[in-house]
Design a protein around this motif. Structure first.
Motif, PDB file in Angstrom:
ATOM      1  N   TYR A  36       0.826  -1.205   0.000  1.00 28.46           N
ATOM      2  CA  TYR A  36       0.000   0.000   0.000  1.00 28.46           C
ATOM      3  C   TYR A  36       0.860   1.255   0.000  1.00 28.46           C
ATOM      4  N   LEU A  37       1.861   1.253   0.874  1.00 29.62           N
ATOM      5  CA  LEU A  37       2.698   2.447   0.968  1.00 29.62           C
ATOM      6  C   LEU A  37       3.515   2.647  -0.304  1.00 29.62           C
ATOM      7  N   PHE A  40       0.745   4.059  -2.870  1.00 31.29           N
ATOM      8  CA  PHE A  40       0.116   5.350  -2.623  1.00 31.29           C
ATOM      9  C   PHE A  40       1.016   6.317  -1.880  1.00 31.29           C
TER      10      PHE A  40
ATOM     11  N   THR B 168      -5.811   7.081   3.715  1.00 32.78           N
ATOM     12  CA  THR B 168      -5.282   5.850   4.283  1.00 32.78           C
ATOM     13  C   THR B 168      -3.764   5.875   4.279  1.00 32.78           C
ATOM     14  N   ALA B 169      -3.187   6.358   3.164  1.00 29.36           N
ATOM     15  CA  ALA B 169      -1.726   6.452   3.114  1.00 29.36           C
ATOM     16  C   ALA B 169      -1.209   7.352   4.231  1.00 29.36           C
ATOM     17  N   LEU B 172      -1.965   5.416   7.768  1.00 32.15           N
ATOM     18  CA  LEU B 172      -1.418   4.077   7.953  1.00 32.15           C
ATOM     19  C   LEU B 172      -0.217   4.025   8.904  1.00 32.15           C
ATOM     20  N   PRO B 173       0.790   4.881   8.714  1.00 31.15           N
ATOM     21  CA  PRO B 173       1.966   4.780   9.582  1.00 31.15           C
ATOM     22  C   PRO B 173       1.620   4.905  11.063  1.00 31.15           C
ATOM     23  N   ILE B 176      -0.219   1.816  12.263  1.00 28.25           N
ATOM     24  CA  ILE B 176       0.648   0.646  12.439  1.00 28.25           C
ATOM     25  C   ILE B 176       1.395   0.736  13.763  1.00 28.25           C
TER      26      ILE B 176
END
Lengths: 472, 292
Positions: A36-37, A40, B168-169, B172-173, B176
């Protein structure tokens, strides 16, 4: 390095927290996040970099023959004036999204040739008069167009391919009825030379890159066919009339906000760390702004500083002012800056506080108690024990806050409309939104990125140096 | 120094020392309470003011000078004016969709990754953590423009989905790292114990770990929701017709009434006012973890 190994060793001792068996499981578990990273984050990041330094259509390549396989003879930059020397239809390489195409149609016709037998071959649209069309407009048949003027050839040549350079397979008389068996759409190619270097380099280029003027003999390079690395967008950004304002204001805001913010955050953290009654309530209140959007906070402070807002009402009822004072106008830029500083202090101090509090919680109570036993007063403990031990947390908070400070955006728009006072992020948005210039917008974004990285690097070095000084 | 050198505990010196310490303590406490209340007011007064502007009549919004505290007449007029303005309802729906999709997507992707970081020692673990941290620190601005160009090319531009992908990008970090700290707080022995008593690894995860980590993961989910709900730069760049609420409010700032702005501003704050109540305890988890 040694530290790291130690760290993982303690992780193993602390034990069963981590499985030591080698498996692929963890890789499978992190795979979705990585993919994903990459999709995007990493890829668009790279694209953004390219947007800023790579001009997609910087130059037009002229080739020696009207074909995609032609040898390059010259590169002309966008906007070069051209003399048009000749034109010719050519097979359309791809019918993708190319715009501004000049096309001509060729027909595969069959009919009675000059030799008396039935012949078949390609002829340009201009040589055939279509007389019979299918319901959807597809031409089915017609006659060979008569050629006018003295010296005009009586017969029309038919070519082996839809191309004037291909072999002539037959000739056909004018007005002979033919059937149309196939159609080819050709793009017109022009043989051109740069008009300021007439006679030097002559080459062919497809119509999609060339704009023809009304006289049909001159034109200009409308669009490049190949990209080139360029610093053009970056220098355009530096020369942008808003750039120096934006850059100076961003820096000024940072210098005004950050120190005050860290003092305030430290105070708030000490209050939370003191474990008061209702401490959890205070924590809730102190962290409230953390979840608020910069836009909402901008509006909130607008409601205070606007002409008939809270500040004027309070000042007048206290008797300091006689009538409403205008704070947010082009004549009162310092007031706007002040309002932005207050709004950012209000909004973004909580996050610094949270980081400092979690740093404070990691300080062993024994250390502080020992200092107290030896007679250190509260402020002495703060100065000589807490602050040095908090340096790593402060470092993280500084990096985070500085990066966020480069992105200040909605607060500024809400308080100044985005014209009177402007910042870098606002200019990125303006280039994208108003000027529709993705490349310069990306140059701004790249600039912000470089500033962020440079400041992160600076803090990492500076704070480390400080710890070394402290420990010697 | 031996114990006999010290003055006896009931001596006047010790008593006065205690008295001093207590007095100093008391003064310190009072000072701390004073500071706490002043800071709380600094945060609450502006919120209260914009709240009272959001729930009053439009005449009051226009009036001057205002009877600021606490006498502003209460009315739902400004708020209902905002909610009935063109595009607001649609923006609200868009915002909710984007935030929920972001929440679901980032949680689904982050939970396995967070579990891997918390439970396994594998070559590349530190590198992965570092990469995640680095992504977290990148400015949003940098990402929005190329993503807009990219989405435009694949025909995803101006859609709620494209914005959710971008959010989301961004989320996300953090997700997580938070999820991994939540998993790390549940000792692996518990899982093992379950397996000793005959549970399969999956069962012990389902019945032992899941209930323990659920609150933490819910907190990080709420945080993601708020992040997406608040995000305005990428939202304004990536959408045109399908504006989210913040993007709508931002782009209509220059041509909307004060009433619209104040009500909109307060409306945008509501989720954070509610959610912060539930996640405030987890904040230190999140940021303590991130700063390590």
């Amino acid at each position: 390095m040694a530290n790291k190994q130690q760290g993982s060793a303690t992780a193993e001792q602390a034990g069963s927290r981590t499985q030591r068996r080698r498996t692929v499981t963890p890789y499978l578990l992190i795979a979705p996040a990585l993919i994903y990273l990459a999709m995007f984050f990493a890829y668009p990041m790279f694209q953004g970099l390219m947007l800023a330094i790579f001009d997609d259509d910087a130059a037009l390549v002229l080739v020696d023959e009207p074909s995609l396989n032609g040898r390059e003879v010259e590169r002309l930059t966008q906007g070069t004036r051209l003399n048009i020397l000749a034109r010719q239809g050519n097979l359309l390489a791809d019918e993708s999204d190319a715009t501004d195409l000049l096309t001509e149609q060729w027909f595969l016709v069959s009919g009675e040739g000059t030799s008396g037998t039935d012949v078949s071959g390609w002829a340009a649209e201009s040589r055939v008069r279509v007389r019979d069309e299918a319901a959807d407009g597809t031409p089915l048949g017609g006659t060979i167009r008569p050629r006018l003027g003295a010296g005009a050839d009586e017969a029309t040549p038919l070519f082996a391919e839809a191309n004037e350079t291909s072999e002539v397979v037959a000739e056909i008389e004018q007005r002979v009825p033919v059937t149309i068996d196939d159609i080819a759409i050709l793009e017109v190619w022009f043989q051109v030379e740069a008009s300021d270097a007439a006679g030097k380099a002559v080459g062919w280029a497809p119509s999609r890159f060339v704009e023809i003027f009304d006289d049909e003999e001159t034109g200009r390079v409308d669009e490049g066919s190949v990209g080139e690395f360029t610093t053009g967008f970056i220098s355009k950004m530096f020369n942008d009339s808003f750039f120096s304002d934006a850059w100076r204001t961003t820096l000024l805001l940072m210098l005004l906000i950050l120190p005050a913010q860290f003092v305030l955050a430290m105070l708030m953290a000490l209050v939370i760390d003191a474990r008061l009654k209702f401490g959890s309530g205070f924590l809730y209140i102190f962290t409230l702004p953390m979840g608020m959007s910069d836009l909402a906070v901008g509006i909130l402070f607008f409601s205070i500083f606007t002409g008939n807002g809270l500040l004027n009402s309070v000042l007048e009822s206290v008797g300091i002012l006689d009538g409403p004072k205008t704070f947010l106008s082009a004549d009162t830029i310092p007031w706007i800056i002040f309002a932005i500083v207050l709004a950012e202090l209000w909004r973004a101090t909580s996050i610094v506080m949270v980081i400092i509090v979690s740093g404070l919680q990691a300080i062993p109570r024994e250390t502080l108690e020992a200092a107290e036993l030896f007679g250190a007063g509260y402020w002495q403990r703060v100065r000589h024990i807490m602050l040095p031990l908090l340096l790593p947390s402060i470092q993280v908070a500084l990096i985070l806050r500085t990066i966020l400070a480069f992105q200040v955006f909605a607060v500024v728009i809400a308080l100044s409309g985005g014209d009177i006072v402007t910042v870098l992020a606002n200019e990125t948005f303006r280039q994208y939104f108003e000027f529709r210039n993705n490349n310069v917008a990306s140059a701004y974004a790249l600039f912000i990125l470089l500033l962020s990285m440079a400041s992160a690097f600076f803090y990492l070095r500076a704070v480390r140096a400080q710890t070394e000084v402290a420990s010697t | 120094m031996t114990a006999t050198d010290l003055p006896p505990l009931d001596s006047p010196e010790v008593a006065s020392l205690h008295r001093n310490m207590r007095r100093r303590n008391l003064r310190g406490r009072l000072f701390t309470y004073g500071a706490a209340i002043v800071i709380a007011l600094w945060i609450l007064v502006p919120i209260f003011f914009v709240f009272s502007m959001a729930f009053t009549t439009e005449d009051t919004v226009r009036s001057y000078p205002k009877n600021f505290l606490p006498l502003i007449p209460f009315s739902t007029e400004t708020m209902s004016f905002f909610l009935q303005s063109e595009g607001v309802l649609r923006g609200l729906v868009n915002s909710l969709i984007v935030a929920v999709v972001t929440l679901v997507l980032s949680t689904v992707i982050a939970v396995p990754a967070g579990y891997a970081i918390a439970r396994y020692l594998f070559p590349g673990r530190d590198l992965f953590r570092l990469a995640v941290l680095a992504v977290r620190a990148f400015p949003i601005v940098v990402l929005s423009i190329p993503l807009a160009v990219l989405f435009l090319r694949v025909g995803l531009f101006d859609s709620v989905l494209s914005l959710a992908l971008m959010h989301t990008a961004l989320a996300l970090p953090t997700t997580i790292l938070v999820v991994s700290s939540v998993f790390a707080s549940v000792p692996y022995e518990l899982e093992e114990a379950g397996q000793v008593f005959g549970a399969t690894p999956l069962q012990s995860f389902r019945y032992i770990v899941t209930p323990l980590v659920l609150p933490g993961i819910a907190a990080s989910g709420l945080f993601t929701f708020v992040l997406s709900w608040n995000e305005v730069f990428a939202a304004s760049v990536l959408t045109l017709e399908n504006r989210t609420l913040p993007a709508l409010v931002l782009t209509s700032l220059s041509n909307s009434s004060d009433a619209f702005q104040f009500a909109g501003g307060f409306f945008l704050m509501v989720p954070s006012i509610i959610f912060m109540f539930f996640i405030r305890r987890y904040l230190f988890n999140m940021w303590g973890q991130v700063s390590k």
